[in-house]
Design a protein around this motif. Structure first.
Motif, PDB file in Angstrom:
ATOM      1  N   SER A 145       3.938   2.974  16.148  1.00 17.28           N
ATOM      2  CA  SER A 145       5.005   2.533  15.240  1.00 17.28           C
ATOM      3  C   SER A 145       4.810   1.093  14.804  1.00 17.28           C
ATOM      4  CB  SER A 145       6.362   2.696  15.919  1.00 17.28           C
ATOM      5  OG  SER A 145       6.661   4.058  16.121  1.00 17.28           O
ATOM      6  N   PHE A 146       4.366   0.242  15.716  1.00 19.88           N
ATOM      7  CA  PHE A 146       4.115  -1.157  15.367  1.00 19.88           C
ATOM      8  C   PHE A 146       3.024  -1.252  14.305  1.00 19.88           C
ATOM      9  CE2 PHE A 146       2.140  -5.313  15.949  1.00 19.88           C
ATOM     10  CZ  PHE A 146       3.234  -6.145  15.999  1.00 19.88           C
TER      11      PHE A 146
ATOM     12  N   LYS B  39      11.837  -1.327  18.188  1.00 21.36           N
ATOM     13  CA  LYS B  39      12.924  -1.992  18.907  1.00 21.36           C
ATOM     14  C   LYS B  39      13.232  -1.280  20.215  1.00 21.36           C
ATOM     15  CE  LYS B  39      17.740  -3.426  18.273  1.00 21.36           C
ATOM     16  NZ  LYS B  39      18.892  -3.460  17.330  1.00 21.36           N
ATOM     17  N   PHE B  40      13.337   0.058  20.152  1.00 19.75           N
ATOM     18  CA  PHE B  40      13.709   0.800  21.348  1.00 19.75           C
ATOM     19  C   PHE B  40      12.526   0.950  22.307  1.00 19.75           C
ATOM     20  CE2 PHE B  40      14.887   4.463  23.929  1.00 19.75           C
ATOM     21  CZ  PHE B  40      16.165   4.087  24.309  1.00 19.75           C
ATOM     22  N   ALA B  41      11.347   1.206  21.749  1.00 17.38           N
ATOM     23  CA  ALA B  41      10.169   1.394  22.596  1.00 17.38           C
ATOM     24  C   ALA B  41       9.832   0.115  23.350  1.00 17.38           C
ATOM     25  CB  ALA B  41       8.987   1.846  21.755  1.00 17.38           C
TER      26      ALA B  41
ATOM     27  N   TRP C 240       5.428   6.271  25.936  1.00 16.23           N
ATOM     28  CA  TRP C 240       6.175   5.202  25.279  1.00 16.23           C
ATOM     29  C   TRP C 240       5.241   4.090  24.812  1.00 16.23           C
ATOM     30  CZ3 TRP C 240      10.494   5.596  23.001  1.00 16.23           C
ATOM     31  CH2 TRP C 240      11.470   6.463  23.467  1.00 16.23           C
ATOM     32  N   ALA C 241       4.221   3.789  25.583  1.00 12.55           N
ATOM     33  CA  ALA C 241       3.250   2.775  25.174  1.00 12.55           C
ATOM     34  C   ALA C 241       2.545   3.200  23.887  1.00 12.55           C
ATOM     35  CB  ALA C 241       2.237   2.539  26.286  1.00 12.55           C
ATOM     36  N   LYS C 242       2.205   4.484  23.760  1.00 13.98           N
ATOM     37  CA  LYS C 242       1.556   4.979  22.547  1.00 13.98           C
ATOM     38  C   LYS C 242       2.510   4.983  21.350  1.00 13.98           C
ATOM     39  CE  LYS C 242      -1.983   7.831  24.795  1.00 13.98           C
ATOM     40  NZ  LYS C 242      -2.537   9.193  24.968  1.00 13.98           N
TER      41      LYS C 242
ATOM     42  N   SER D 137      11.155  14.193  23.892  1.00 16.27           N
ATOM     43  CA  SER D 137      10.003  13.375  24.242  1.00 16.27           C
ATOM     44  C   SER D 137      10.002  12.127  23.372  1.00 16.27           C
ATOM     45  CB  SER D 137       8.707  14.154  23.998  1.00 16.27           C
ATOM     46  OG  SER D 137       8.508  14.330  22.601  1.00 16.27           O
ATOM     47  N   PRO D 138       9.239  11.070  23.781  1.00 14.36           N
ATOM     48  CA  PRO D 138       9.114   9.876  22.940  1.00 14.36           C
ATOM     49  C   PRO D 138       8.569  10.194  21.565  1.00 14.36           C
ATOM     50  CG  PRO D 138       8.340   9.436  25.169  1.00 14.36           C
ATOM     51  CD  PRO D 138       8.590  10.901  25.092  1.00 14.36           C
ATOM     52  N   MET D 139       7.652  11.146  21.481  1.00 17.74           N
ATOM     53  CA  MET D 139       7.070  11.500  20.185  1.00 17.74           C
ATOM     54  C   MET D 139       8.126  12.090  19.247  1.00 17.74           C
ATOM     55  SD  MET D 139       4.115  10.395  20.568  1.00 17.74           S
ATOM     56  CE  MET D 139       2.865  10.022  21.822  1.00 17.74           C
TER      57      MET D 139
END
Length: 382
Positions: free
Chosen positions: A58-59, A36-38, A51-53, A21-23
């Protein structure tokens, strides 16, 4: 397989496949790598909410860590600290450049991540100004010491000013004035004198070469004059005496080698009464050839004595003899007789000897380089 892993995009894709998963992907990477990847997964189109979360989280965390570090460094107030702050600000700038073109981001189910951009242009301007401001006291102190004869301090100040102007965009009258002052205080002036014993032609050839190309090994900081100029306060007097300058005659040697070879030129046949060939044997012929190899060579040599004095005190600072040499060699080969007897390689062509002047110029170029290196050795005695 390994050569494909050199592609960063492919490597990230492989890492993504390994995460369920993205998490999970977020938990295994640093924040900037995730951003960078997201950002690629939310390329201004309706993307997955997860992915938006991940991008949002991370940002924000990356910026929070950087801002905390900046506040810690500001308490130090040193040049090194502000240089580190500037590096962090540049990192923030790169991070925001990656995300800002994607805004506003809306996921496929309408989720809108909160992306808070920092005033990075103001932050960069501040860190640039502080790097310059905190560097000024050391620059001014180095220039003060340079006024008392410590030329190395002037050159150190010049290098720092150059860095500030190029990397931190320092401009204006103050920057130009200080850089010009550092350049003037860091220069050394050398009065160059040359003498010779024999061979007027070769001596003049060397002197002409040195005068045309100069002698200095450091064009920024050394100024070499062949005649004393009024108003110049010289630092060194370099006396170069040409001891020997000679070029050998054009020389050649010839080596001849003979070759012989038996080759088949036909065959002798024996036939029966019906004209049928019942036996045959080859017919041989002996052929000969001669190779003539010409080897050519020519040498030039140059020796000089260099003595460097402190211009004001007359103290001898350096006394050294220099030898330089230049060699030319070439060869040519020709074949006479029956070429079938020689199966090797024979390179033909004419031999052209370099002129005496060209040979001496090559020696003079080497001498020029050596003189420059020696002058640098005595350039900064303090």
């Amino acid at each position: 397989m390994l050569r494909y892993l050199k592609s960063p995009a492919l490597l990230l894709s492989i890492l993504l496949v390994g995460c369920s998963s993205p998490m999970e992907f977020q938990s295994k990477h640093d924040h900037d790598t995730v951003v960078k990847f997201a950002s690629r997964r939310t390329d201004n189109k309706r993307s997955g909410t997860q992915w938006a979360k991940v991008l949002e989280s991370s940002f924000a965390q990356a910026n929070e860590i950087d801002l905390r570090k900046i506040e810690e460094l500001k308490t130090l107030g040193t040049v090194a600290a502000w240089e580190k702050i500037h590096v962090i600000n540049e990192r923030i700038e790169n991070r925001q450049k990656r995300v800002e073109p994607l805004m506003p981001i809306v996921s496929e189910d309408g989720y809108r991540p909160e992306i808070r951009l920092l005033p990075v242009e103001e932050m960069l301007a501040e860190s640039r100004q502080e790097v310059i401001a905190t560097s000024l006291p050391a620059i001014e102190e180095n220039l003060r010491l340079a006024e008392n004869g410590q030329r190395l301090k002037a050159r150190k100040a010049y290098d720092r000013i150059f860095t500030l102007r190029k990397k931190y965009h320092w401009a204006g009258a103050q920057a130009e004035e200080l850089q010009s002052e550092a350049l003037a205080l860091g220069k050394t002036y050398v009065l160059f004198e040359m003498g010779y014993r024999w061979d007027f032609f070769n001596s003049q050839s060397v002197l002409r070469h040195l005068e045309f190309w100069g002698v200095s090994g450091d064009a920024t900081w050394q100024v070499v004059h062949f005649n004393e100029m009024p108003g110049i306060q010289y630092d060194f007097r370099a006396v170069v005496e040409l001891l020997e300058a000679s070029v050998s005659p054009d020389q050649t040697s010839t080596t001849s080698t003979s070759y012989s070879q038996q080759i088949v030129v036909g065959k002798e046949e024996v036939k029966d009464s019906n004209g049928v060939v019942i036996s045959s044997k080859p017919i041989y012929e002996t052929v000969t050839a001669t190779t003539e190899e010409v080897r050519a060579w020519k040498d030039a040599s140059l020796s000089a004595q260099i003595t460097v004095f402190d211009f004001n005190t007359g103290k001898e600072l350096l006394n050294q003899r220099i030898w330089e040499s230049e060699s030319y060699s070439a060869s040519s080969c020709s074949v006479s007789g029956d070429a079938r007897a020689f199966t090797g390689c024979c390179a033909g062509g004419m031999i052209f000897f370099p002129s005496d002047s060209n040979m001496m110029d090559e020696c003079a170029m080497d001498l020029r380089y050596r003189l420059g290196c020696l002058l640098q050795q005595v350039d900064l005695p303090n």
